[in-house]
Every structure is written in structure tokens, then in C-alpha cells.
Design a protein around this motif. Structure first.
Motif, short mmCIF file in Angstrom:
data_model
loop_
_atom_site.label_atom_id
_atom_site.label_comp_id
_atom_site.label_asym_id
_atom_site.label_seq_id
_atom_site.Cartn_x
_atom_site.Cartn_y
_atom_site.Cartn_z
N GLN A 1 -6.87 -0.27 10.50
CA GLN A 1 -6.80 -0.62 9.08
C GLN A 1 -6.01 -1.91 8.86
OE1 GLN A 1 -5.24 3.20 7.72
NE2 GLN A 1 -7.12 3.56 6.54
N VAL A 2 -4.92 -2.08 9.61
CA VAL A 2 -4.15 -3.32 9.52
C VAL A 2 -5.01 -4.51 9.91
CG1 VAL A 2 -2.22 -4.62 10.51
CG2 VAL A 2 -1.91 -2.23 9.87
N GLN A 3 -5.77 -4.38 11.00
CA GLN A 3 -6.64 -5.46 11.46
C GLN A 3 -7.71 -5.79 10.43
OE1 GLN A 3 -8.08 -3.96 15.19
NE2 GLN A 3 -6.05 -4.03 16.15
N GLN A 4 -8.28 -4.76 9.82
CA GLN A 4 -9.32 -4.97 8.81
C GLN A 4 -8.75 -5.62 7.56
OE1 GLN A 4 -11.30 -1.37 7.62
NE2 GLN A 4 -12.76 -2.42 6.27
N ASP A 5 -7.53 -5.24 7.21
CA ASP A 5 -6.93 -5.68 5.96
C ASP A 5 -6.41 -7.11 6.00
OD1 ASP A 5 -5.58 -5.23 3.28
OD2 ASP A 5 -3.81 -5.52 4.53
N MET A 6 -6.00 -7.59 7.16
CA MET A 6 -5.21 -8.82 7.22
C MET A 6 -5.93 -10.05 6.67
SD MET A 6 -5.09 -9.50 11.35
CE MET A 6 -4.50 -11.18 11.22
N ASN A 7 -7.25 -10.10 6.82
CA ASN A 7 -8.01 -11.26 6.34
C ASN A 7 -8.92 -10.93 5.17
OD1 ASN A 7 -7.10 -13.33 8.21
ND2 ASN A 7 -8.21 -12.20 9.79
N GLN A 8 -8.72 -9.77 4.58
CA GLN A 8 -9.63 -9.31 3.52
C GLN A 8 -9.10 -9.70 2.14
OE1 GLN A 8 -10.15 -5.07 3.45
NE2 GLN A 8 -12.13 -5.21 2.42
N VAL A 9 -9.95 -10.33 1.35
CA VAL A 9 -9.64 -10.58 -0.05
C VAL A 9 -10.06 -9.35 -0.85
CG1 VAL A 9 -10.09 -12.04 -2.06
CG2 VAL A 9 -9.97 -13.06 0.22
N LEU A 10 -9.12 -8.81 -1.63
CA LEU A 10 -9.34 -7.55 -2.31
C LEU A 10 -9.81 -7.74 -3.75
CD1 LEU A 10 -6.09 -5.72 -1.14
CD2 LEU A 10 -8.32 -5.78 0.00
N SER A 11 -10.41 -6.69 -4.29
CA SER A 11 -10.78 -6.71 -5.70
C SER A 11 -9.57 -6.39 -6.58
CB SER A 11 -11.88 -5.68 -5.97
OG SER A 11 -11.37 -4.34 -5.86
N GLY A 12 -8.61 -5.66 -6.00
CA GLY A 12 -7.43 -5.22 -6.74
C GLY A 12 -7.51 -3.78 -7.20
N ALA A 13 -8.68 -3.17 -7.07
CA ALA A 13 -8.87 -1.78 -7.52
C ALA A 13 -9.03 -0.81 -6.36
CB ALA A 13 -10.10 -1.70 -8.42
N GLU A 14 -8.70 -1.25 -5.15
CA GLU A 14 -8.86 -0.40 -3.97
C GLU A 14 -7.94 0.84 -4.06
OE1 GLU A 14 -10.45 -4.32 -2.82
OE2 GLU A 14 -8.72 -3.61 -3.95
N TRP B 1 0.83 -1.19 0.00
CA TRP B 1 0.00 0.00 0.00
C TRP B 1 0.87 1.25 0.00
CZ3 TRP B 1 -5.32 -0.69 -0.05
CH2 TRP B 1 -5.79 -1.97 0.31
N LYS B 2 0.39 2.32 -0.59
CA LYS B 2 1.14 3.58 -0.59
C LYS B 2 0.65 4.54 0.48
CE LYS B 2 -1.49 5.28 -4.62
NZ LYS B 2 -1.32 5.77 -6.02
N ILE B 3 0.08 4.00 1.54
CA ILE B 3 -0.32 4.77 2.71
C ILE B 3 0.28 4.11 3.95
CG2 ILE B 3 -2.48 5.63 1.72
CD1 ILE B 3 -3.93 3.40 3.31
N GLY B 4 0.34 4.86 5.04
CA GLY B 4 0.71 4.29 6.32
C GLY B 4 -0.55 3.91 7.06
N MET B 5 -0.85 2.63 7.15
CA MET B 5 -2.10 2.18 7.75
C MET B 5 -2.13 2.40 9.26
SD MET B 5 -3.31 -1.33 5.87
CE MET B 5 -4.22 -1.21 4.33
#
Length: 219
Positions: free
Chosen positions: A155-168, A147-151
Motif C-alpha cells: 500500500q505504501v508503494q502504491q500510494d507514494m506516487n498516486q494523486v488522490l481525489s481526496g475522498a478515499e 491516513w487512519k490505517i497502518g499501511m
């Protein structure tokens, strides 16, 4: 690969399963630990190894602002177990997360860059300069997100198990490790920063097997 601001602001999130015994890092230097994720100059990233008797996953960054060449945080782990690791670098601080929980932080500024203005090359799973300078990681890697942001912690907790679309928004690269075969590692984000898989190289002989694709059950 990353945009111009990456030297000050970035997040890397991934799942790993380290195997075998961790090696002692040469000269107790984090740059000489086994590379899990990071740049070819080995100025920042995620590594594994033993430093001054501590076997850790290391989050590190070099900004040349102190007498020590690397700012680093050691993350305890258990070989043979999956663990989620996140590196967050923003606002002059380096943070390390294990399974969504912050385990440490340290002041760390702008990641240093090559003096010839070359773009560093990102590596996953190892860096091989030559047969004597071979920092390959023993274990599995899955669901690498850059990611190009500092989470934030949430946000880290939300992201860790999330499958992404790729366009976030703010997603720079996404490697689900789901190709299943072949020597191309597909970037599943819209950035299409595909990678090439290697077996040996730079004077290190291949082990006779192609890269192993498995179904780890993490992502």
C-alpha cells in the motif's frame, strides 16, 4: 485532527527535499531534531538531524514503555535530493519506509498524550516554542498524506506516487501543496483540515519573505 484510534494506528506519507547541513540534535534527543512532520508536544513524527554522529531522517514515537523515551528509526538520505518517506504505526510496531521500501521497524505502543486531555496540534516544516527552542526544517515538503490505517508495504508503494481525489476511505488529511500563493495550506481531502502558514513567530523574527510556493515536479 485525527480520529480516536490515531494513538495506535496511523500512516504519514510525504515527499521531502532536505537542504543545507543537518543540525546536531540537542542532547542527541530526536525530539530536539528539526521537525518535518509531527505534533506540538513532539511525541511522534518525522524529523531531521544528527544523533550520535548519524545524520538521518528520523521516524519516531514515544509510548513511555521503555527506559528510552523514544522509539526511533534512522533513514539515510542525500541532501538536495527528493525522497519519499512514510511512517507507519500499527499493531504495536513502528515502521519506516524510504521510496516505498521498508528500512526498519521497532516495537512501539500507544503514542502518549497530554495529561490535561488537550488535543495535540500537528505541524509541518517546523515547531517554534521560542527563540531558543526552534526546530524548523530546512528544505521542501510536498504531497503530505495522513491516513487512519497502518499501511502495508504494498500500500505504501502504491500510494507514494498516486494523486488522490481526496475522498478515499481512511484518508484523514491530504496536502498537495498546490495553493500557489497565500498563507492558507488547503487540505485537499474531504476533512478540510486547512493549515495556516507562518513566517517566524513565538519570539522568532520573520525572514522578510512570505512562504515560498514552488512547482517541485513530484506530485
Amino acid at each position: 485532527m485525527l480520529d480516536a484510534g490515531w494513538v495506535n494506528t496511523k500512516t504519514v506519507s510525504l515527499w521531502i527535499l532536505p537542504t543545507g547541513n543537518a543540525p546536531a540534535c540537542y542532547r542527541n534527543d530526536v525530539a530536539f531534531c528539526d521537525n518535518i512532520f509531527g505534533d506540538r508536544p513532539r511525541w511522534w513524527g518525522i524529523a531531521r538531524g544528527v544523533i550520535f554522529g548519524e545524520d538521518r531522517i528520523w521516524i519516531f514515537n514515544s509510548d513511555l514503555s521503555t527506559l528510552t523515551p523514544y522509539d526511533k528509526i534512522g533513514v539515510p538520505y542525500t541532501p538536495g535530493e527528493w525522497v519519499h518517506i512514510a511512517l507507519v504505526h500499527s499493531n504495536g510496531m513502528l515502521h519506516a519506509y524510504k521510496n516505498g521500501v521498508e528500512v526498519g521497524s521497532v516495537a512501539s505502543g500507544t503514542t502518549q498524550q497530554p495529561s490535561n486531555n488537550a488535543r495535540p496540534v500537528l505541524h509541518i516544516g517546523g515547531v517554534i516554542n521560542n527563540s531558543a527552542r526552534n526546530w524548523t526544517y530546512s528544505g521542501l515538503v510536498d504531497a503530505v498524506k495522513v491516513w487512519k490505517i497502518g499501511m502495508t508495504a504494498s500500500q505504501v508503494q502504491q500510494d507514494m506516487n498516486q494523486v488522490l481525489s481526496g475522498a478515499e476511505p481512511d484518508l484523514e488529511a491530504y496536502y498537495r501543496m498546490s495553493n500557489g500563493s497565500g498563507l492558507i495550506l488547503t487540505d485537499d481531502s474531504i476533512s478540510t483540515w486547512d493549515g495556516t502558514l507562518y513566517d517566524g513567530g513565538n519570539g522568532v523574527a520573520p525572514d522578510g519573505s512570505p512562504p515560498l510556493w514552488i512547482t517541485p515536479g513530484v506530485d
